[in-house]
Scaffold this motif. Sequence first.
Motif, short mmCIF file in Angstrom:
data_model
loop_
_atom_site.label_atom_id
_atom_site.label_comp_id
_atom_site.label_asym_id
_atom_site.label_seq_id
_atom_site.Cartn_x
_atom_site.Cartn_y
_atom_site.Cartn_z
N VAL A 99 1.01 7.56 12.05
CA VAL A 99 0.70 7.44 10.62
C VAL A 99 0.92 6.01 10.16
O VAL A 99 0.12 5.47 9.36
N LEU A 100 1.96 5.34 10.65
CA LEU A 100 2.18 3.94 10.30
C LEU A 100 1.03 3.06 10.79
O LEU A 100 0.60 2.14 10.10
N LEU A 146 -2.06 4.04 11.32
CA LEU A 146 -3.22 4.32 10.46
C LEU A 146 -3.07 3.63 9.11
O LEU A 146 -4.04 3.12 8.55
N TRP A 147 -1.88 3.63 8.59
CA TRP A 147 -1.62 3.10 7.26
C TRP A 147 -1.69 1.57 7.24
O TRP A 147 -2.38 0.98 6.41
N ILE A 148 -0.98 0.93 8.18
CA ILE A 148 -0.87 -0.53 8.16
C ILE A 148 -2.05 -1.19 8.87
O ILE A 148 -2.80 -1.97 8.27
N GLY A 163 -5.42 0.36 7.47
CA GLY A 163 -5.70 -0.11 6.12
C GLY A 163 -6.10 -1.57 6.09
O GLY A 163 -7.05 -1.96 5.40
N THR A 186 -12.09 3.23 10.30
CA THR A 186 -11.24 4.42 10.39
C THR A 186 -11.74 5.36 11.48
O THR A 186 -10.95 5.92 12.25
N TYR A 237 -5.67 15.66 -0.26
CA TYR A 237 -6.65 14.77 -0.90
C TYR A 237 -7.72 15.58 -1.63
O TYR A 237 -8.09 15.27 -2.78
N GLN A 251 -6.48 8.03 -1.71
CA GLN A 251 -6.90 6.91 -0.87
C GLN A 251 -6.21 5.61 -1.26
O GLN A 251 -6.15 4.68 -0.46
N ALA A 263 -3.12 5.25 -1.63
CA ALA A 263 -1.92 5.19 -0.80
C ALA A 263 -2.23 5.35 0.67
O ALA A 263 -1.61 4.69 1.52
N LEU A 264 -3.18 6.22 1.00
CA LEU A 264 -3.54 6.51 2.38
C LEU A 264 -5.03 6.25 2.55
O LEU A 264 -5.86 7.13 2.31
N TRP A 286 -7.18 6.15 4.83
CA TRP A 286 -8.06 6.86 5.76
C TRP A 286 -8.47 8.25 5.27
O TRP A 286 -9.44 8.81 5.76
#
Length: 271
Positions: A32-33, A35-37, A40, A51, A126, A137, A139-140, A142
Motif C-alpha cells: 500500500v505504501l 502504491l501510495w508513494i 502517486g 496505476t 471509494y 482519490q 488520499a489514495l 489509485w
Amino acid sequence: MLIQFYRAVIVRESQKLLKQRDRLAAAMVRPVLWLWIIGGGMQALAGVDYTARLLPGIIGMTLLFGGMVGGLSIALDKDAGTMRLLVTAPVKTHHILIAKTLGAALGALVQMTLLLALLLGLEGLYTLLAPLGVDLQLALPWVGRTMWPQVHLLLPAAILAALSCAALGVVCGTFAKSIDGFAVMMNFVIFPVFFFSGALYPIDPMPALARWVSLMNPFSYCVDMLRHAFTSHAEFSLVLSSTVLIVSTLAMLAVATWKFSQSGAAVPLSN
C-alpha cells in the motif's frame, strides 16, 4: 508416509505464518505504501495509466517477499536444531526442500489474497463515498482506476510466481551460514531481483545491460504473467513466461538440494 510428511511441514509453516500477525500486517502495509508513494508520484508524471502498470508489480512484490520467507524458515530450523528432526524423517533430502517451498508459496498466496481483499475493500469504500461528495482519490490516487484481474489467469499465474519466489528463498536459505547472513543475502538478492524485473517500468527501453539482466531474471516473468492476468502491459507470451518459471523453479530446487546435501543441513548454524 510422504504425503503425511508434506502435510506436516506445510501445516507447520502455515501455523507459523498465522501466529506472526506483524508479518501479515507488513505484507499489507508495504505494497500500500508503494502504491501510495511510488504510484502517486509516478502517476503524476506518467498519467493514470501508470496505476495499471504498477499494480501487477506490487502483487508480484508481495509474492516475492512472502516466498523469500521459506529461506528464513530453513535458517531458523537449522539454528534451532529442528532441521535434525526433518533430516531423520524417512524421506529423501529434496522432499524437505520441496515441502518448505510449498509451505512458503502457500504463505505468499495467503498474503497476496489479503492484499487483494484490502484493495477491493478500498475500491468499495471509494464507490460508497463518491455519491456523498467525498473523493477518496485525493488520499489514495489509485482507487477508482484499478483494473481487476481475470481469475482464470490470476490463479495459475500467482501459483507459478509464488513457487518461483519460494524456491528463490529456499536457495538463499540453504546457502546462508547464519540468520544474520540470510538477512544480508535476502536484501542483496531481493532488491536487484525486484528492480530488474519490469515491475515499475517496461523492460524494452532499458539500457542494453540492464535489459539483459532483466531478461535473465525469473521474477520478470512472474510479473509479466500477472500482467496478463490484469490485461496490463505484458511484454512476453504466456507460454514463454510459464516455461521460464517452471524451468527456473526446478533449477533453483536442484541447486538448493545439492547445497543442502553438501553443507551438513542437520547441524545448527550456531555450531
